[in-house]
Design an enzyme around this catalytic site. Structure first.
Site, PDB file in Angstrom:
ATOM      1  N   ASN A 194       0.868  -1.177   0.000  1.00 30.11           N
ATOM      2  CA  ASN A 194       0.000   0.000   0.000  1.00 30.11           C
ATOM      3  C   ASN A 194       0.907   1.231   0.000  1.00 30.11           C
ATOM      4  OD1 ASN A 194      -1.791   2.048   0.461  1.00 30.11           O
ATOM      5  ND2 ASN A 194      -2.426   1.340   2.497  1.00 30.11           N
ATOM      6  N   LYS A 198      -0.008   4.287  -0.207  1.00 30.68           N
ATOM      7  CA  LYS A 198      -0.641   5.445   0.443  1.00 30.68           C
ATOM      8  C   LYS A 198      -0.457   6.706  -0.417  1.00 30.68           C
ATOM      9  CE  LYS A 198      -0.135   3.031   4.783  1.00 30.68           C
ATOM     10  NZ  LYS A 198      -0.012   3.073   6.234  1.00 30.68           N
ATOM     11  N   HIS A 220      -9.549   0.937   4.832  1.00 26.24           N
ATOM     12  CA  HIS A 220      -8.232   1.118   5.450  1.00 26.24           C
ATOM     13  C   HIS A 220      -8.361   2.012   6.682  1.00 26.24           C
ATOM     14  CE1 HIS A 220      -4.117   2.287   6.214  1.00 26.24           C
ATOM     15  NE2 HIS A 220      -3.801   1.149   5.626  1.00 26.24           N
ATOM     16  N   GLU A 248      -6.659   4.370   7.840  1.00 25.46           N
ATOM     17  CA  GLU A 248      -6.489   5.826   7.644  1.00 25.46           C
ATOM     18  C   GLU A 248      -7.748   6.448   7.062  1.00 25.46           C
ATOM     19  OE1 GLU A 248      -2.842   5.186   5.586  1.00 25.46           O
ATOM     20  OE2 GLU A 248      -1.991   4.577   7.522  1.00 25.46           O
ATOM     21  N   GLU A 307      -5.320  -5.193  10.375  1.00 29.27           N
ATOM     22  CA  GLU A 307      -4.275  -4.198  10.626  1.00 29.27           C
ATOM     23  C   GLU A 307      -4.586  -3.467  11.929  1.00 29.27           C
ATOM     24  OE1 GLU A 307      -2.252  -2.923   6.672  1.00 29.27           O
ATOM     25  OE2 GLU A 307      -4.036  -1.701   6.918  1.00 29.27           O
ATOM     26  N   GLY A 356       2.564   2.035  10.898  1.00 26.79           N
ATOM     27  CA  GLY A 356       3.495   3.153  10.779  1.00 26.79           C
ATOM     28  C   GLY A 356       4.175   3.521  12.087  1.00 26.79           C
TER      29      GLY A 356
HETATM   30  P1  13P Z   1       3.074   0.183   7.737  1.00 28.82           P
HETATM   31  O1  13P Z   1       3.592  -1.068   7.081  1.00 28.82           O
HETATM   32  O2  13P Z   1       3.807   1.428   7.304  1.00 28.82           O
HETATM   33  O3  13P Z   1       2.946   0.037   9.218  1.00 28.82           O
HETATM   34  O4  13P Z   1       1.576   0.391   7.161  1.00 28.82           O
HETATM   35  C1  13P Z   1       0.683  -0.659   7.215  1.00 28.82           C
HETATM   36  C2  13P Z   1      -0.513  -0.309   6.405  1.00 28.82           C
HETATM   37  O5  13P Z   1      -1.278   0.561   6.756  1.00 28.82           O
HETATM   38  C3  13P Z   1      -0.727  -1.029   5.147  1.00 28.82           C
HETATM   39  O6  13P Z   1      -1.981  -0.782   4.634  1.00 28.82           O
END
Ligand code: 13P
Length: 251
Positions: free
Chosen positions: A8, A10, A97, A99, A170, A176
């Site tokens: 991903n 982002k 997701h 976010e 997740e 992150g």
């Molecule tokens: P990270 O791998 O940066 O922790 O992000 C995970 C994520 O949100 C994948 O969709």
């Protein structure tokens, strides 16, 4: 069942940058890709076509959109339809997701509509779920997963299962942050998701892939992917560099 190794990206990378990363990824991983692995890249919308071009001849690789709006077309400024994603060469889309849920404010109900509409339109879906740290510490993990699965899968027909849908667990506190969930936490959450899939879809629910996401790195990918009910990973930060993501793909 092939392991689904997903990236991903982002809100990172221009179309040119994304093309370069995708081309290096194909060069590093496509030749060596084992039969039991499948790779999926979610670039930003503006880079879908360039990444699609770069991966067109890479067997086992596909491209998906990070979000979608649940309507065929219409006055929905800023949104993108399943047909537009398919037109850019996408086979997949992400829904729910964390976010989008926690930064943009998407509701469970909207995530469910996006999931069902995308499947009907011919896209495969990775539905993302996961608890916040406050929810975990309050002992509400099972309740949160149950609610997000029930609403997220509300309109999903049995014929979409198992192939057209995957679920990504997740935990919000591991995204992150560098804080990866430990094996016991991953095993426990994935077992709960598996049980919810089986109670919703019967035996077919056993073949739905469940991905883990949250601070997956080349150093921990092999251990994570070997855990019970872990059928792939969804990687953010460590997927932005071709070298790092290809080490995860081949872990
Ligand atoms: P990270 O791998 O940066 O922790 O992000 C995970 C994520 O949100 C994948 O969709």
């Amino acid at each position: 069942m092939k392991k689904l190794m997903a990236a991903n990206w982002k809100m990172y990378k221009t179309a040119g940058e994304a093309r370069t990363t995708a081309a290096s990824l194909a060069a590093l991983a496509a030749e060596a890709l084992p039969d039991d692995r499948e790779v999926l890249v979610f670039p930003p919308f503006t880079a879908l076509s360039s990444v699609g071009d770069a991966l067109r001849h890479a067997p086992g690789f596909s491209v998906g959109g990070q979000d979608v709006y649940p309507a065929a077309e219409g006055a929905f400024t800023g949104e993108i339809s399943p047909a537009m994603l398919l037109d850019c060469g996408c086979g997949w889309v992400l829904t729910g997701h964390s976010e989008r849920r926690h930064v943009i404010g998407e509701t469970d109900e909207l995530v469910g509509r996006k999931t069902a509409f995308s499947l009907t339109a011919g896209l495969k879906v990775v539905l993302c779920i996961g608890e916040t740290i406050e929810e975990r510490e309050a002992g509400r993990l099972a309740e949160v997963l149950e609610r997000q699965m029930a609403t997220g899968l509300a309109g999903v027909k049995a014929d979409a299962v198992p192939d057209a849908i995957a679920v990504a667990y997740e935990p919000v506190w591991a995204i992150g942050t560098g804080k990866v969930a430990g094996p016991p936490e991953i095993i426990d959450a994935h077992a709960k998701v598996r049980q919810l899939l089986v109670s919703r879809f019967g035996e077919a629910g056993r073949a739905v892939r469940i991905l883990y996401g949250g601070s997956v790195k080349p150093e921990n990918a092999r251990e994570i992917i070997a855990l019970d009910n872990v059928d792939g990973v969804l990687v953010g930060g460590a997927s932005l560099q071709a070298d790092s993501f290809s080490r995860i793909i081949l872990a």
